[in-house]
Design a protein around this motif. Structure first.
Motif, PDB file in Angstrom:
ATOM      1  N   GLU A  77       0.884  -1.256  -0.035  1.00 22.77           N
ATOM      2  CA  GLU A  77      -0.064   0.139  -0.140  1.00 22.77           C
ATOM      3  C   GLU A  77       0.993   1.100   0.000  1.00 22.77           C
ATOM      4  O   GLU A  77       1.806   1.485   0.872  1.00 22.77           O
ATOM      5  N   PHE A  78       0.569   2.083  -0.968  1.00 23.19           N
ATOM      6  CA  PHE A  78       1.341   3.252  -1.184  1.00 23.19           C
ATOM      7  C   PHE A  78       0.773   4.347  -0.300  1.00 23.19           C
ATOM      8  O   PHE A  78      -0.255   4.775  -0.534  1.00 23.19           O
ATOM      9  N   GLN A  79       1.550   5.249   0.575  1.00 21.79           N
ATOM     10  CA  GLN A  79       1.005   6.145   1.211  1.00 21.79           C
ATOM     11  C   GLN A  79       1.911   7.427   1.269  1.00 21.79           C
ATOM     12  O   GLN A  79       3.480   7.233   1.531  1.00 21.79           O
ATOM     13  N   CYS A  80       1.333   8.635   1.102  1.00 20.72           N
ATOM     14  CA  CYS A  80       2.121   9.934   1.137  1.00 20.72           C
ATOM     15  C   CYS A  80       1.857  10.626   2.522  1.00 20.72           C
ATOM     16  O   CYS A  80       0.632  11.267   2.327  1.00 20.72           O
ATOM     17  N   ARG A  81       2.580  10.536   3.376  1.00 23.74           N
ATOM     18  CA  ARG A  81       2.114  11.075   4.752  1.00 23.74           C
ATOM     19  C   ARG A  81       3.283  11.790   5.346  1.00 23.74           C
ATOM     20  O   ARG A  81       3.910  11.290   6.451  1.00 23.74           O
ATOM     21  N   PRO A  82       3.605  13.017   4.898  1.00 24.59           N
ATOM     22  CA  PRO A  82       4.944  13.703   5.354  1.00 24.59           C
ATOM     23  C   PRO A  82       4.592  14.117   7.064  1.00 24.59           C
ATOM     24  O   PRO A  82       5.532  14.403   7.606  1.00 24.59           O
ATOM     25  N   ALA A  83       3.221  14.081   7.332  1.00 22.21           N
ATOM     26  CA  ALA A  83       3.150  14.754   8.679  1.00 22.21           C
ATOM     27  C   ALA A  83       2.911  13.744   9.524  1.00 22.21           C
ATOM     28  O   ALA A  83       2.696  13.952  10.793  1.00 22.21           O
ATOM     29  N   SER A  84       3.082  12.575   9.073  1.00 15.75           N
ATOM     30  CA  SER A  84       2.853  11.164  10.252  1.00 15.75           C
ATOM     31  C   SER A  84       4.079  10.621  10.656  1.00 15.75           C
ATOM     32  O   SER A  84       4.936  10.373   9.672  1.00 15.75           O
ATOM     33  N   THR A  85       4.178  10.478  11.926  1.00 15.73           N
ATOM     34  CA  THR A  85       5.454   9.846  12.376  1.00 15.73           C
ATOM     35  C   THR A  85       5.360   8.177  12.660  1.00 15.73           C
ATOM     36  O   THR A  85       4.272   7.808  13.418  1.00 15.73           O
ATOM     37  N   PRO A  86       5.925   7.521  11.731  1.00 11.64           N
ATOM     38  CA  PRO A  86       5.781   6.031  12.032  1.00 11.64           C
ATOM     39  C   PRO A  86       6.155   5.392  13.497  1.00 11.64           C
ATOM     40  O   PRO A  86       7.217   6.079  13.844  1.00 11.64           O
ATOM     41  N   TYR A 124       3.859  -3.007   3.611  1.00  8.88           N
ATOM     42  CA  TYR A 124       3.493  -4.567   3.442  1.00  8.88           C
ATOM     43  C   TYR A 124       2.490  -4.766   4.238  1.00  8.88           C
ATOM     44  O   TYR A 124       2.267  -4.885   5.415  1.00  8.88           O
ATOM     45  N   VAL A 125       1.335  -4.861   3.542  1.00  4.54           N
ATOM     46  CA  VAL A 125      -0.110  -5.163   4.468  1.00  4.54           C
ATOM     47  C   VAL A 125      -0.008  -6.375   4.703  1.00  4.54           C
ATOM     48  O   VAL A 125      -1.009  -6.600   5.559  1.00  4.54           O
ATOM     49  N   ARG A 126       0.793  -7.318   4.520  1.00  2.00           N
ATOM     50  CA  ARG A 126       0.604  -8.926   4.898  1.00  2.00           C
ATOM     51  C   ARG A 126       1.622  -8.833   6.431  1.00  2.00           C
ATOM     52  O   ARG A 126       1.565 -10.109   6.792  1.00  2.00           O
ATOM     53  N   HIS A 127       2.190  -7.699   6.730  1.00  2.00           N
ATOM     54  CA  HIS A 127       3.140  -7.909   7.889  1.00  2.00           C
ATOM     55  C   HIS A 127       2.065  -8.145   9.062  1.00  2.00           C
ATOM     56  O   HIS A 127       1.044  -7.791   9.267  1.00  2.00           O
ATOM     57  N   PRO A 128       2.676  -9.226  10.066  1.00  2.00           N
ATOM     58  CA  PRO A 128       1.601  -9.419  11.199  1.00  2.00           C
ATOM     59  C   PRO A 128       1.089  -8.360  12.021  1.00  2.00           C
ATOM     60  O   PRO A 128       0.156  -8.246  12.721  1.00  2.00           O
ATOM     61  N   SER A 129       1.788  -7.091  11.947  1.00  3.00           N
ATOM     62  CA  SER A 129       1.585  -6.087  12.934  1.00  3.00           C
ATOM     63  C   SER A 129       0.954  -5.017  12.131  1.00  3.00           C
ATOM     64  O   SER A 129       0.388  -3.975  12.690  1.00  3.00           O
ATOM     65  N   TYR A 130       0.557  -5.004  10.887  1.00  7.48           N
ATOM     66  CA  TYR A 130      -0.178  -4.216  10.004  1.00  7.48           C
ATOM     67  C   TYR A 130      -1.697  -4.312  10.589  1.00  7.48           C
ATOM     68  O   TYR A 130      -2.076  -5.162  10.546  1.00  7.48           O
ATOM     69  N   GLN A 131      -2.263  -2.870  10.746  1.00  6.49           N
ATOM     70  CA  GLN A 131      -3.501  -2.659  11.007  1.00  6.49           C
ATOM     71  C   GLN A 131      -4.014  -1.876  10.035  1.00  6.49           C
ATOM     72  O   GLN A 131      -3.796  -0.617   9.793  1.00  6.49           O
ATOM     73  N   LYS A 132      -5.001  -2.443   9.127  1.00  4.06           N
ATOM     74  CA  LYS A 132      -5.689  -1.688   8.109  1.00  4.06           C
ATOM     75  C   LYS A 132      -6.474  -0.629   8.325  1.00  4.06           C
ATOM     76  O   LYS A 132      -6.285   0.550   7.748  1.00  4.06           O
TER      77      LYS A 132
END
Length: 815
Positions: free
Chosen positions: A132-141, A158-166
């Motif tokens: 999934e492609f995301q442009c979020r320059p104001a968001s801190t991972p 990577y949307v299939r990662h175990p910790s990914y929350q849709k």
């Protein structure tokens, strides 16, 4: 290259091997400071590779049967491309837009989505995209184990990662497979900012995610897009392409990521999150491949999985990951773990699991351990080695997709990195005329010739040996010498380590990485770990990197040259103890025609142990009532020897007056320890000067060169363990805590060494030569002082032996 230019380093939290691993960078919340530290670690340039080479050897393959030309034709027919050939979502060039960057480049999400839809239309059997492609320059991972305020301009998740929350706004760094940085303009400051940020993101992903083997990313300045790649060995960048018009290249890049498997995106499939884990504990189920015959010495040829067995371990506690702090490194992580049974039940036994990347052509640690044991000549030697070396249970290279996981065959698919173009990691704002350089290249130089000619700065490439991913399981679980508070126990451990090193040397080997982190205590027994860079004295193979932990390396190994050879004009100094006048600058240098290739020897191992003891004394202030009054002076001495310039460290070891002035800053009750370390320092200087007195001796230094000094150190450590603690039973070392020292600045000589050239630029090299000249003059002024120190050391040793004999007689008479 000379022998012994070996190996990345694994260091304790307070040590400085690379700028990115320094204590301020690890602990600091200042992202800008971290970025400034990471860029120099990569070097002044990285290889710039053709786009086609990047596609063929670094990107995941396209899905089978997918016709890329048909995909491009489909979204063109769908009118996603304007008549002028650009994307309809980016009609104007970014630099012409008055909108902010995140708005200008937000259509990248839409463009990637349309490319994915076109691919599904062309080949209906394609699975759903995993990216999934995301442009979020104001968001801190989010980071699991550290504070990090870094915000990439965008990222591919990577949307299939175990910790990914849709359906949440939370994105974790471990979800990100490709960070990206964008700028509307193509100015020098824009290019430099993008480089610093993308390298920092690579650095943070590799240290944050234990399962990450490599990272892909991209940067954009106006319409110029570059692809980036980073692994434990490589830092590479592609030629630029115009992402607004080169639709096929952009589609190829996005599609390879969308439909790639996890291991093709850099994840390690042999490391799976424990099913019942608490995420902040970061527990893993890790598979270790091993051969029952123990064939770790066989490093060539394909893997025969039918001859391998596997064991799965559940990690319980992360003991150390400082070796993984730098992107290009050994990536060493150490866990306490338990073996999982066939039904997933946890075993009762706790073992140690070590995961790291070793130079692919080196012997593995278990094999080295066995060979040292095989070279033991007596039963006593074997018993000592078995007592003081760790016991390997399982070991083997990591196997992924039927191949050894290494940076050459698995990650780069067997291709060597092209080096005909270099891309500077720091661009300079210089005026270049169109008659000498095409206008479109003026802000993005393509080669070393252009840069060197115009900026008078030599771009130099830091290349590391290819590495193999290896795991080893040890039976013993212990603590490091840094965890010991008892002064008596510290000297007891030092005595045991000296015995172990002496025995290793008697077997014809040198350890080459003695450090506080490699001295373990199991019960009351010292164990020496990290043997992967141990080497036979007769082995003259060479590598591009040095071995050892910089904080504890001997000064000769650190500077990679002999430092105690007589000066050419030593007789003149003998006649006049005052500093002789120089006629033509530095006349006190060694004849360059007589330079001898440097070889690591047993004295360097023993000196490293001395540095460990000095480090513990200065880094761990003793718990004394009025210690605060001396704390400032102790920190200054610590800075001088460990975090300052390498020349200060050299002088602190070589010159008696320098060490004496430093030890006078310590608390008076620590004087016996300081005197003991000063006595040992003099002993080393004496031995080095005797060994290096004649050039011919340097060519045949044997494994016995450290026997005499080891024997003297054994007696000294035993005396200190008995006498100092008897007289000062209340003194203990304090618990380890962050030292409030001055800011650590990058060292000019550098820990990394380049193939064919040093990391320093010409200007830095000249500055370094001037510093060496100054040191040589200062050293000549103290040359006779060193000789006097030698005499005093011998006299002190004689008096010490007489005093010890008297004490022994007194004890016998009392008994």
């Amino acid at each position: 290259m000379c022998a012994d230019m070996d190996a990345d380093v694994s260091i304790p939290p307070s040590c400085l091997s690379k700028n990115a691993v320094s204590a301020p960078v690890i602990c600091s919340k200042n992202v800008a400071e971290g970025r400034e530290a990471v860029v120099p670690d990569v070097g002044s340039a990285v290889p710039q590779v053709p786009i086609q080479w990047f596609k063929d050897y670094l990107l995941p393959p396209l899905p089978p049967n997918l016709d890329l030309h048909a995909v491009v034709k489909h979204f063109k027919n769908s009118q996603h491309i304007t008549t002028s050939g650009t994307w309809k979502y980016l009609i104007t060039a970014p630099f012409e837009s008055v909108k902010v960057e995140d708005v200008v480049f937000a259509p990248l999400e839409t463009i990637a989505g349309e490319i994915g839809k076109a691919a599904k239309a062309v080949l209906s059997t394609l699975p759903e995209p995993t990216i999934e492609f995301q442009c979020r320059p104001a968001s801190t991972p989010k980071s699991l184990r550290r504070n990090n305020a870094s915000r990439p301009d965008g990222y591919d998740i990577y949307v299939r990662h175990p910790s990914y929350q849709k359906y949440t706004s939370h994105v974790f760094w471990e979800n990100i497979v490709a960070p990206w940085e964008v700028k509307k303009k193509n100015r020098v400051e824009d290019i430099n900012d993008n480089i610093a940020k993308i390298l920092w993101s690579f650095h943070h992903i590799m240290r944050e995610d234990d399962s990450r083997r490599f990272v892909i990313g991209y940067t954009i300045e106006n319409t110029n897009m570059r692809l980036w790649f980073g692994s434990r060995t490589d830092a590479l960048v592609s030629d630029p392409f115009d992402f607004t018009h080169d639709h096929e290249t952009l589609a190829h890049f996005f599609l390879t990521l969308m439909f790639a498997k996890a291991h093709e995106l850099g994840y390690d499939p042999t490391m799976q999150p424990a099913r019942d884990r608490k995420r902040w504990l970061n527990q893993w189920d890790i598979t270790v491949h091993y051969s029952p015959e123990g064939n770790d010495g066989n490093l060539s040829g394909p893997i025969d999985e039918s001859k391998l067995q596997t064991v799965v371990l559940r990690t319980q506690k992360l003991e150390s990951n400082i070796g993984a702090e730098a992107m290009r490194s050994r990536g060493t992580r150490v866990w306490q773990a338990r073996i999982l049974g066939p039904n997933g039940q946890l075993g009762d036994r706790i073992v140690v699991l070590k995961d790291y990347w070793v130079d692919h052509d080196r012997l593995r640690e278990a094999t080295i351990c066995q060979r040292i044991l095989n070279d033991a000549k007596t039963k006593e030697q074997k018993d000592i080695l078995k007592r003081h070396l760790l016991t390997p249970l399982y070991s083997g290279d990591v196997v992924i997709a039927g191949q050894r996981d290494n940076t050459h065959s698995l990650i780069r698919r067997g291709s060597d990195v092209p080096q005909d173009k270099l891309y500077p990691t720091v661009h300079e704002d210089v005026s270049l005329t169109a008659t000498t350089i095409p206008e479109d290249e003026s802000l993005a130089p393509q080669g070393t010739g252009t840069i060197a000619a115009r900026t008078e700065r030599l771009l130099e490439l830091v290349m590391l040996h290819d590495k193999s991913h290896h795991r080893i399981v040890f039976a013993e679980v212990g603590v490091t010498i840094e965890d010991i508070q008892s002064v008596k126990m510290v000297f007891d451990i030092a005595e045991q380590v000296t015995t172990a090193l002496k025995t290793i040397h008697e077997c014809g080997w040198v350890h080459r990485d003695v450090s506080s982190g490699n001295i373990l205590i199991v019960g009351s027994t010292a164990k020496i770990s990290d043997l992967e860079y141990a080497k036979k004295m007769s082995d003259e193979t060479s590598h591009s990197e040095r071995s050892g932990t910089p904080f504890f390396m001997s000064i000769e190994a650190r500077m990679h040259r002999y430092l105690f050879r007589p000066f050419l004009d030593a007789p003149a100094v003998k006649q006049d103890r005052k500093r002789p006048a120089t006629k033509t600058g530095n006349t006190h240098s060694i004849d360059p025609q007589k330079l001898i290739p440097f070889r690591y020897n047993p004295l360097h191992d023993l000196e490293s142990l001395w540095w460990v003891l000095v480090y513990l004394l200065l880094r761990r202030p003793a718990e004394i009532k009025d210690m605060a009054e001396r704390r400032k002076g102790q920190v200054e001495f610590y800075d001088q020897l460990f975090t300052g310039n390498i020349i200060d460290r050299q002088q602190g070891f070589q010159l008696a007056r320098v060490f004496y002035q430093g030890q006078m800053k310590l608390h008076p009750r620590l004087a016996p320890i300081a005197d003991s370390l000063e006595w040992a320092r003099n002993l080393f200087v004496t031995q080095y000067m005797e060994v290096e007195a004649r050039d011919e001796d340097l060519l045949r230094i044997s494994h016995t060169v450290g026997d005499e000094i080891a024997s003297l150190l054994l007696k000294e450590f035993k005396t200190m363990a008995d006498e100092f603690t008897d007289d000062n039973p209340d003194i203990k070392l304090s618990r380890l805590r962050p030292v409030r020292s001055k800011k650590i600045s990058p060292e000019q000589p550098g820990a990394a060494v380049v193939i064919g050239t040093s990391l320093d630029s010409r200007e830095q090299g000249s500055s370094k030569k001037r510093r060496y000249a100054d040191v040589a003059e200062s050293t000549m002024a103290d040359y006779q002082g060193l000789r006097e120190d030698v005499k005093r050391a011998k006299l002190a040793e004689k008096q010490r032996m007489e005093k010890e004999e008297q004490r022994r007689s007194n004890r016998e008479s009392r008994s």
